[in-house]
Motif scaffolding. Structure first.
Motif: not given
Ligand SMILES: NC(=O)C1=CN([C@@H]2O[C@H](COP(=O)(O)OP(=O)(O)OC[C@H]3O[C@@H](n4cnc5c(N)ncnc54)[C@H](OP(=O)(O)O)[C@@H]3O)[C@@H](O)[C@H]2O)[C@@H](O)CC1
Ligand SMILES: Nc1ncnc2c1ncn2[C@@H]1O[C@H](COP(=O)(O)OP(=O)(O)O)[C@@H](O)[C@H]1O
Ligand SMILES: [K+]
Length: 459
Positions: A44-66
Motif C-alpha cells: 500500500q505504501v508503494a502504491r502511493f509513495a512515488r519513490s519519495r523518501p520514507v520514514l518508518v516509526l517503529a514502536g516497542p511492540g509488534n506494531n513496531g515489528g511490522d
C-alpha cells in the motif's frame, strides 16, 4: 468509507489476539504472519509513495515489528528508507524483524521529517495515552509529511474505543480485521481505510453493512403480502407524511396515514382518522406500524404510543415515541420491534455510560429486546443476540426530516419481511443509497423519490 470493505468483520483487540493464537496453533509462525502483514502494508505504501523518501516509526511492540518489516521490504524494492524508534529492545517476531533491518536507524527525538511517514509506533496493544513528548514528535513528523500511512491503527487510537485520538493518517492499513476505532467515533483520522486480509479466521457477528438482496414481487403477491403499513401521526403532521411517503416508496404494498390532518404525500397513501387506531391495530392484515415522527408528547401522543406498544403488531418506534417509551415496556413486547434513536434519544432512553458505540448499542438491544438503529455518521444496528452492523451514511443526511424518511423505510421493510434485523439493515442501506443518488444539498422531501432506484440496485 471504502466501498470495498462492505461486509468486512469488526473485532475487538482481544478477539484479534485470540484469532492470531488460533492461527499460530494451526501452524503459521509469528514471523510468517508478521511478514504477511509487513508485505501487505509495504504494498500500500508503494502504491502511493512515488519513490519519495520514507520514514518508518517503529514502536516497542509488534506494531513496531511490522514497521521494521515494512522498512525491510521497501528497502528491498529500492526505496530510500530510514527507521526511527523509541530505543527499546524487541521480543519474538518483532526482534526478528528488527534484526533483519540493517538500514539507517535513529531515535524518534532525532528523526527529521520525510515526505512519506509510516506509523508503526503503537497498534492494538496501546494501554494508556501516549506520553506528551512522543505524541508531540509524532504530530510534528506527521504534519511535515506529504503522506501518512498508519499500520493497523493510527497510533494513539485505542482499538476498542470510539475513535477520538491518534495521529491523522491519510491511509490506514487494518491488519486481519477492522477494529471498533476504524468504524465508530471520529473515524476520519484513519483517512482512507484499507483492510489487509491476512487469511486469519475472525468472528463474523459484527460487520460493516453490505448491499442487501431484495426480491421482486412474485405472481402470488398482492398489496397485503407486500406489506400494509400504518403510520400514526400527531402534532407535527408533516413528519408523519414524510414517513408515510417513504414507506410507500420503500416498497410497502399499502400505506395508511392515521392523522388528524387529512393531507397525504400522494394519492396512493390513504388517510384515516386517528380515532380508528385501535381497530387498525387489530387488523390481521397489518404488516407494521410506525409511531413517532411528529407524534408530539401530549396526552394524546402518550395514549397512541401506549396503544401501539401494547399491541402485538410489528412496530417501528422513532422520534417522540422514543421519549414516551420505557425499557420495561419495550422488553415486554413479543412482536418484532425496531427503535431508531439519534444519539440524544438513545442517551435519554438507555443512558450515556458503558463502552464504545457498538457495545452501547448491543447492550440497548439486549435490554429492550428490540433491534436498535443508533443513528449518526457511524450508524450502528444491533440485535438482542449481539449481532451488529455498522454503516456510514452520507453526511448530506444531516438535515431535518431525514430520520422520518428512515423510519418510514424501516416500517415498509418490516412489513415486507417481518424480520426486524433484516428490515433495519435494508432500511439503513436504502436510505444511505437514496441520499447518494439525491446528490448534495437535498431536502428530506426529495429523498424518498430515489428509493425505487436504490431498490432496483438490490434486485
Ligand atoms: N492482527 C494481526 O493479524 C497482526 C497483528 N500484528 C501487529 O501486532 C500489533 C499488536 O502488537 P502488540 O500487542 O505488541 O501491541 P503494540 O500496539 O505494538 O504495542 C504494545 C507495546 O507498546 C507498549 N505500550 C503500550 N502503550 C504505551 C504507551 N502509551 N506508551 C509507551 N508504550 C506503550 C507496551 O508495553 P507496556 O508498557 O504496556 O507493557 C508494548 O510494549 C497489531 O496492532 C499489529 O500491528 C502483526 O504483527 C501480525 C498480524
Ligand atoms: N453527519 C451525518 N452523517 C451521516 N448521516 C447523518 C449525519 N447526521 C445525521 N445523519 C442521518 O440523518 C438522519 C437524521 O435523523 P434524525 O436526527 O432523527 O432527524 P429528523 O428527526 O429531523 O428526521 C439519520 O438517519 C442519521 O443517521
Ligand atoms: K500504528
Amino acid at each position: 468509507m471504502n466501498p470495498a470493505l462492505a461486509g468486512a468483520s469488526i473485532v475487538t483487540a482481544a478477539q484479534m489476539r485470540a484469532a492470531e493464537v488460533a492461527c499460530f496453533a494451526a501452524g503459521v509462525s509469528q514471523v510468517a504472519l508478521m511478514e504477511r502483514a509487513a508485505r501487505a502494508v509495504a504494498q500500500q505504501v508503494a502504491r502511493f509513495a512515488r519513490s519519495r523518501p520514507v520514514l518508518v516509526l517503529a514502536g516497542p511492540g509488534n506494531n513496531g515489528g511490522d514497521g521494521f518489516g515494512v522498512a525491510w521490504v521497501l528497502a528491498e524494492w529500492g526505496y530510500d528508507v530510514t527507521v526511527a524508534t523509541l530505543g527499546q529492545d524487541w521480543n519474538g517476531a518483532a526482534a526478528v524483524m528488527r534484526d533483519r533491518w540493517t538500514g539507517p536507524t535513529t531515535d524518534l527525538d532525532d528523526a527529521t521529517p520525510r515526505p512519506v511517514l509510516v506509523d508503526g509506533l503503537f497498534g492494538i496493544g496501546l494501554t494508556r495515552p501516549i506520553a506528551a513528548p512522543v505524541r508531540g514528535r509524532l504530530a510534528t513528523l506527521a504534519a511535515a509529511a506529504e503522506l501518512v500511512v498508519a499500520i493497523d491503527v493510527p497510533s494513539g487510537s485505542f482499538a476498542d474505543q470510539d475513535a477520538s485520538d491518534g495521529v491523522e493518517a491519510d491511509i490506514t492499513v487494518a491488519l486481519g480485521a477492522l477494529k471498533p476505532c476504524h468504524v465508530v467515533g471520529d473515524t476520519a483520522r484513519c483517512g482512507h481505510l484499507i483492510l489487509a486480509d491476512l487469511a486469519i479466521a475472525v468472528p463474523g457477528d459484527t460487520r460493516l453493512i453490505a448491499r442487501p438482496v431484495l426480491h421482486p414481487p412474485s405472481r402470488a403477491d398482492h398489496k397485503y403480502t407486500r406489506g400494509l403499513v400504518i403510520v400514526i401521526g400527531g402534532t407535527m403532521p408533516g413528519a408523519a407524511r414524510l414517513a408515510a411517503g417513504a414507506a410507500a416508496r420503500g416498497g410497502a404494498g399499502y400505506v395508511v396515514l392515521a392523522s388528524d390532518d387529512a393531507r397525504v404525500p400522494f394519492d396512493a397513501v390513504v388517510s384515516r382518522k386517528p380515532d380508528a387506531i385501535a381497530a387498525m391495530l387489530a387488523d390481521p392484515k397489518l404488516g407494521a406500524v410506525l409511531i413517532g415522527p411528529g407524534l408530539g408528547r401530549d396526552d394524546e401522543a402518550r395514549t397512541r404510543s401506549e396503544e401501539a406498544a401494547a399491541s402485538d403488531c410489528p412496530l417501528v418506534i422513532d422520534g417522540d415515541a422514543l421519549a414516551l417509551a420505557s425499557i420495561d415496556q419495550l422488553a415486554c413486547r413479543t412482536a418484532p420491534t425496531i427503535l431508531t434513536p439519534h444519539s440524544g434519544e438513545f442517551d435519554r432512553l438507555f443512558g450515556t455510560g458503558g463502552g464504545n458505540k457498538l457495545e452501547r448499542t448491543r447492550d440497548a438491544a439486549r435490554r429492550s429486546g428490540a433491534i436498535v438503529v443508533h443513528k449518526g455518521a457511524d450508524t450502528v444496528i444491533a440485535a438482542p443476540d449481539g449481532q451488529s452492523i455498522v454503516a456510514h451514511p452520507p453526511a448530506w443526511l444531516s438535515t431535518a426530516g431525514t430520520g422520518d424518511v428512515l423510519a418510514g423505510i424501516a416500517a415498509a421493510r418490516l412489513a415486507a419481511s417481518r424480520d426486524p434485523m433484516r428490515a433495519a439493515i435494508e432500511a439503513v442501506w436504502l436510505h444511505a443509497r437514496a441520499a447518494s443518488l439525491a446528490g448534495p444539498a437535498f431536502v428530506a422531501d426529495g429523498l424518498a423519490m430515489h428509493l425505487p432506484q436504490a431498490i432496483a440496485e438490490c434486485l
